[in-house]
Design a protein around this motif. Structure first.
Motif, PDB file in Angstrom:
ATOM      1  N   GLY A  81       0.790  -1.220   0.000  1.00 12.43           N
ATOM      2  CA  GLY A  81       0.000   0.000   0.000  1.00 12.43           C
ATOM      3  C   GLY A  81       0.823   1.270   0.000  1.00 12.43           C
ATOM      4  O   GLY A  81       0.276   2.360   0.169  1.00 12.43           O
ATOM      5  N   GLU A  92      -4.327  -3.912   0.702  1.00  8.13           N
ATOM      6  CA  GLU A  92      -3.784  -2.564   0.560  1.00  8.13           C
ATOM      7  C   GLU A  92      -2.992  -2.378  -0.728  1.00  8.13           C
ATOM      8  O   GLU A  92      -2.571  -1.258  -1.044  1.00  8.13           O
ATOM      9  N   ASN A 125      -6.495   0.917  -4.793  1.00  6.46           N
ATOM     10  CA  ASN A 125      -6.378  -0.516  -4.512  1.00  6.46           C
ATOM     11  C   ASN A 125      -7.590  -1.194  -5.144  1.00  6.46           C
ATOM     12  O   ASN A 125      -8.116  -0.697  -6.144  1.00  6.46           O
TER      13      ASN A 125
END
Length: 425
Positions: free
Chosen positions: A46, A90, A111
């Motif tokens: 992420g 993520e 995402n």
């Protein structure tokens, strides 16, 4: 380009490498901004890392600046959909830069479910000499203020600030696979497996569905959307691709819901020759000619004997992205064994190169690689049986104006550039 290419033209310029690899460190997307001065990468953890091109050296004014880390921030966190009892990863699926309107830069990152708009700004001065605040920012006792002064800006160490500006959520039922910013600089679209939505950059609580291919009965589903992209200049046109290898060009002036395409680009497939490799040979189309593609390139033809291994390792689901150079004369895509391939549309020649730790020394020269299927082998050839299918280059990007390419190989980012000519040959 080709196996006898002058390899001095391709030089290695930058590498970030780590010997210890975790799932979160694997790079999942790479994107240059519109000037090529900034390069953003997203990973499965992420995170977004932005690289900036350094200014040209005064000692070597003709040398190109290299890229270095500019800013790193956490874009997405793992979430949980309690309604569907599903974990939302993520992992950053896509990054898209917005055209620069002022001193700040902006980008979209997504995402599987949520798209975020980020603003990147620089601060190298700080105000001092407030009338009502002291140096620590605390309010002064007004009785002690006996005169007025004009606050001044004083230099400070450069600080890059990244702040979230918008969060676009709850727009998709299925996983988002692509985002594209419109040329009007006001809207963008996002696509998942079955739908494409149109968003306004200033409105986060609603979007407009412009494509919906979900059948009434999911058992009748025969294809899914794999990507979508706006026309670079005409804000009403966009194209989306499907898992069948077809492209559909849509015009938003024709109808609000673009389920009926304006043009269909689909290569007739011979059932007798249909195989995994018919999908790994990307066709290239002219918008004015739907009958057949103008070019087709054999990317993974040497893997025909390894189909069983590809199937057993789930490699048949790998998606290798394609990238164009600034003049659209050269096409690049990744391959297995950390190879990446380039195809020159003018000379019809191609070259296979490798991004690896062995060639990671600064200014190292990349030598063309050749995969040998059988028969006589040259000294530097690599056998198809020796290819490592766990090492794959899925994500690549090309500088919009210069011959600088970014290659994502697992958790490594490689940047190569042509030091001799401004065009790849």
């Amino acid at each position: 380009m080709g196996e006898d290419t002058d390899t001095r033209k391709i030089n290695h310029s930058f590498l970030r490498d780590h010997s210890y690899v975790t799932e979160a460190d694997i790079i999942s997307t790479v994107e240059f901004n519109h000037t090529g001065e900034l390069l953003a990468t997203g990973d499965k953890g992420g995170r977004v890392v932005i690289f900036q091109r350094e200014p040209e050296s005064k000692n070597a004014p003709h040398s190109q600046g290299e890229y270095d880390v500019y800013s790193t921030f956490q874009s997405h966190e793992p979430e949980f959909d309690y309604l569907k009892s599903l974990e939302i990863e993520e992992k950053i699926n896509k990054i898209k830069w917005l055209p620069q309107q002022n001193a700040a830069h902006s980008l979209l990152s997504t995402n599987d479910k949520t798209i975020k708009l980020w603003k990147i700004t620089e601060r190298d001065k700080r105000p001092e000499g407030y009338n009502l605040k002291d140096e620590e920012g605390k309010l002064k006792d007004l009785s002690t203020v006996t005169s007025l002064q004009v606050p001044v800006l004083k230099p400070m160490d450069l600080m890059v600030e990244v702040s979230p500006r918008r969060v676009f959520a709850n727009g998709h039922t299925y996983h988002i696979n692509s985002i594209s910013v419109n040329s009007d600089c006001e809207t963008y679209m996002s696509a998942d497996d079955l739908r494409i939505n149109l968003w306004h950059l200033a409105i986060t609580d609603r979007s407009f569905n412009i494509v919906d291919i979900k059948p009434a009965n999911m058992e009748d589903l025969t294809e899914v959307i794999t990507a979508s992209e706006f026309h670079p200049h005409h804000c009403n046109l966009f194209v989306y691709s499907s898992s069948k290898g077809s492209l559909r060009l849509c015009d938003m002036r024709a109808a609000a819901l673009c389920d009926k395409h304006s043009k269909l680009f689909e290569e007739p497939e011979d059932p007798s020759n249909r195989s995994f490799f018919s999908r790994s040979s990307p066709p290239f189309w002219d918008l004015n000619m739907e009958a057949r593609p103008i070019e087709t390139y054999q990317v993974h033809d040497y893997l025909r004997s390894k189909l069983c291994s590809l199937y057993e390792n789930d490699c048949i689901f790998d998606k290798f992205e394609c990238a164009w150079n600034g003049s659209d004369s050269v096409i690049m895509t990744g391959a297995y064994n950390n190879f990446f391939r380039m195809f020159d549309r003018n000379t019809k020649r191609d070259v296979t190169l490798e991004a690896s730790r062995e060639s990671s020394k600064p200014r190292a020269v990349l030598k063309p690689r050749r995969v040998c299927v059988g028969g006589k082998r040259r000294r530097d050839d690599i056998s198809v049986d020796s290819l490592d299918f766990t090492k794959k280059i899925l994500h690549t990007a090309w500088h919009p104006a210069e011959n600088i390419i970014a290659i994502a190989a697992t958790n490594n980012l490689y940047i190569f550039q042509d030091k001799v000519n401004s065009e790849m040959h």
